[in-house]
Design an enzyme around this catalytic site. Sequence first.
Site, PDB file in Angstrom:
ATOM      1  N   ASP A  35       4.378  -1.201   3.122  1.00 34.02           N
ATOM      2  CA  ASP A  35       3.132  -1.941   3.159  1.00 34.02           C
ATOM      3  C   ASP A  35       2.332  -1.503   1.937  1.00 34.02           C
ATOM      4  O   ASP A  35       2.420  -0.357   1.493  1.00 34.02           O
ATOM      5  CB  ASP A  35       2.373  -1.624   4.450  1.00 34.02           C
ATOM      6  CG  ASP A  35       1.140  -2.512   4.602  1.00 34.02           C
ATOM      7  OD1 ASP A  35       1.021  -3.489   3.828  1.00 34.02           O
ATOM      8  OD2 ASP A  35       0.305  -2.228   5.471  1.00 34.02           O
ATOM      9  N   SER A  36       1.540  -2.443   1.420  1.00 31.93           N
ATOM     10  CA  SER A  36       0.707  -2.115   0.259  1.00 31.93           C
ATOM     11  C   SER A  36      -0.335  -1.068   0.630  1.00 31.93           C
ATOM     12  O   SER A  36      -0.768  -0.295  -0.214  1.00 31.93           O
ATOM     13  CB  SER A  36       0.001  -3.376  -0.225  1.00 31.93           C
ATOM     14  OG  SER A  36      -0.845  -3.863   0.804  1.00 31.93           O
TER      15      SER A  36
ATOM     16  N   GLY B 136      -3.204  -2.133   2.221  1.00 28.90           N
ATOM     17  CA  GLY B 136      -4.479  -2.839   2.242  1.00 28.90           C
ATOM     18  C   GLY B 136      -5.313  -2.478   3.463  1.00 28.90           C
ATOM     19  O   GLY B 136      -6.518  -2.243   3.369  1.00 28.90           O
ATOM     20  N   PHE B 137      -4.641  -2.401   4.597  1.00 28.63           N
ATOM     21  CA  PHE B 137      -5.333  -2.104   5.851  1.00 28.63           C
ATOM     22  C   PHE B 137      -5.934  -0.694   5.830  1.00 28.63           C
ATOM     23  O   PHE B 137      -7.070  -0.488   6.248  1.00 28.63           O
ATOM     24  CB  PHE B 137      -4.349  -2.252   7.025  1.00 28.63           C
ATOM     25  CG  PHE B 137      -4.969  -2.018   8.366  1.00 28.63           C
ATOM     26  CD1 PHE B 137      -5.838  -2.939   8.922  1.00 28.63           C
ATOM     27  CD2 PHE B 137      -4.683  -0.863   9.082  1.00 28.63           C
ATOM     28  CE1 PHE B 137      -6.418  -2.713  10.161  1.00 28.63           C
ATOM     29  CE2 PHE B 137      -5.257  -0.637  10.328  1.00 28.63           C
ATOM     30  CZ  PHE B 137      -6.127  -1.568  10.863  1.00 28.63           C
TER      31      PHE B 137
ATOM     32  N   ASP C 111      -3.663  -7.174   0.127  1.00 29.08           N
ATOM     33  CA  ASP C 111      -4.552  -8.205   0.667  1.00 29.08           C
ATOM     34  C   ASP C 111      -5.898  -7.598   1.036  1.00 29.08           C
ATOM     35  O   ASP C 111      -6.058  -6.384   1.070  1.00 29.08           O
ATOM     36  CB  ASP C 111      -3.910  -8.887   1.893  1.00 29.08           C
ATOM     37  CG  ASP C 111      -3.522  -7.889   2.979  1.00 29.08           C
ATOM     38  OD1 ASP C 111      -3.407  -6.685   2.667  1.00 29.08           O
ATOM     39  OD2 ASP C 111      -3.308  -8.303   4.131  1.00 29.08           O
TER      40      ASP C 111
ATOM     41  N   ASP D 232       6.309  -5.115  13.202  1.00 32.10           N
ATOM     42  CA  ASP D 232       6.187  -3.659  13.082  1.00 32.10           C
ATOM     43  C   ASP D 232       4.933  -3.261  13.830  1.00 32.10           C
ATOM     44  O   ASP D 232       4.002  -4.070  13.973  1.00 32.10           O
ATOM     45  CB  ASP D 232       6.036  -3.214  11.614  1.00 32.10           C
ATOM     46  CG  ASP D 232       4.590  -3.296  11.151  1.00 32.10           C
ATOM     47  OD1 ASP D 232       4.059  -4.422  11.050  1.00 32.10           O
ATOM     48  OD2 ASP D 232       3.962  -2.245  10.944  1.00 32.10           O
TER      49      ASP D 232
END
Lengths: 374, 374
Positions: free
Chosen positions: B89-90, B92-93, B143, B262
């Site tokens: 995952d980037s 972002g969260f 994002d 996930d």
Amino acid sequence: MTFKIKHTDGNARIGELKLRKATLETPFFMPIATKTGFKYMTTKQIEQTNTKCFISNAFLISLKPGDLLVHDFGEIHKYMNWHGGIFTDSGGFQILSEYFVNELTDEGVVFTDPYTKAKQMFTPEDSMKVQQRIGADVIMALDDVPHYGKDREYIQGTVKRTYEWAQRCINSHKDKSQKLFGIVQGGTFLDLRAESAKQIGSLPFDGFALGGLALGENDSEQFSSVKVTVDNLPRDKPLYFMGLGSPEHIIECVGLGVDIFDSIFPTENARHGTIFTRDGPIKITKNKYLNDFSSIDSEYFCDETKNISKSYLCHLFDVDEKVGLTIASLHNICFIQCMLDDCKKAIRENRFDSFKDEWLLRYGTTKREVKTKK
Amino acid sequence: MTFKIKHTDGNARIGELKLRKATLETPFFMPIATKTGFKYMTTKQIEQTNTKCFISNAFLISLKPGDLLVHDFGEIHKYMNWHGGIFTDSGGFQILSEYFVNELTDEGVVFTDPYTKAKQMFTPEDSMKVQQRIGADVIMALDDVPHYGKDREYIQGTVKRTYEWAQRCINSHKDKSQKLFGIVQGGTFLDLRAESAKQIGSLPFDGFALGGLALGENDSEQFSSVKVTVDNLPRDKPLYFMGLGSPEHIIECVGLGVDIFDSIFPTENARHGTIFTRDGPIKITKNKYLNDFSSIDSEYFCDETKNISKSYLCHLFDVDEKVGLTIASLHNICFIQCMLDDCKKAIRENRFDSFKDEWLLRYGTTKREVKTKK
């Protein structure tokens, strides 16, 4: 015959111990599942460390989940889903700790149950009953374990009581398919050890154990105590050193004639970041290991620890991922088992002494990061 | 072609996702190794849960042990000793959580490094660079993830910025053997979701993801958001619902056409003693389970969890042995994978809808001990 000696090389030997649920080759090391759980490791993972037998604590099991529950379930092998050998310790060492003990008499130990807060008597007969219910392959007599540093008079008393309790254990040992080991006490007073060895050795136990050691004595005291015990016990029975777990002490004691070992030492050290390697123990939490891409050990490894790098393990400790404790613990157990495999090979080839010297030289030659000797 | 659809049954489908290090059958579920470590589980154990792919967090890895270190080691598969697929995952969260974020601008996110305390800018280009260095099979666009409950105007802003950032990610995505997925935002405003899906779907991504859901919205909001996204995205690419992990939501979303999942949900619940069973989730810490000798699940199990009884697991939690967390976590992951295997079988046999209804009826019919729906 429960125990067959297959090969000797000096005092070191390879034996076959036939138990009701497993046949084990000695020497072997037992990891500890105190209350039926290994710390941070599943039973399945322990299997993968080349471990064939472990030890659990009958006294602590009797408190939780209860010896009756384990019995009703179908005994401990089934409860823990384990297909090898299992020992239970009577729990003499634990019950006599400050946390539990109220009063120690010739009859038994009065202890406080930490869950119910009730005071209860625990006798050698209770210990046998509890261990028979739990159903391990090998059970241990209840002994009077002195802490290290007690004076001669005190130790003399524990030798006497240990002998009396040993006889009571023998008398209440009903199911002979479950093997019973007696425990030799005597602290580091060599004459008392010899006396205890003769007393315990005279009883019809299936094996014998060295108790009350690895508690703070120095190497010379420890090795002398082992020697005098070996010299005064029947040698056709297996000999188990309770609580010994540092690689260099185990290898020395294999040379002195010990067949079985157990200890929290490998896993407790692992949880504090000390990793055994062929070149001596290292502190994996040191920052430099982040950049060390080599395997934690390229010679002694199991399926779970193969290809694990020092960098990865160091990082897991660094970010407090508990799986780091799992990997380190599995590795240290596996390390001991691999070392014992090498010991057996050397015994078979009648070169144990030179093997041991070379092994210890390499383990000790690098500037030690961590002192593991007690 | 990266993704091939092998069978459809309504919106549900079975696909084949060809990645550089693994070929995966969809639908699949990814457990999470946030900072390259699974909580209380080794990589080897994860293999045994029938897991073929997991996800890690590139932003957190970039902080520790560092994306450059992982790159120098030989990328993440080698670092973690994993032979299947890996997504990153980037982040972002995470970077937009209160813990990290300082300032959010069109350029990127200014965050505070918790280790060095330094303020740093993290842009979509940085995210691509970091993820390319780490070397997962699939990387995610950066994002702008809104928290649940934000108003329409705020969400509209995140949709716009997510689109702009998506284009910048596409532009700085160099190594095409590493697949790049775009993320659809829009909260639970269906017109904004549709708009975001159209925007992101127009870009040459290898797959698409539903972002900003499973954060507190109710079932009806969640399922409507999925439907409108599915309706507005190209259907020849895989669709990944980020952060969805409850069995009943996953099965519903398979029916809506989602291919990849996930979540920390199965393992976080496991660590709190909630165990998925075919008859609904149970709280294994309840005292009654001490006397329940049945398996934790007799239908959905893996090698590590087979023959583990409710009694044993309850006891491990009771005496605070952390290996209980390991077993519970492995079981809940394995449960989801077994459920997805059943889903695939039903899709292949064109009976997914009736299978899903029966499955949910059984999972939900017993009086629920634990509410797992968010």
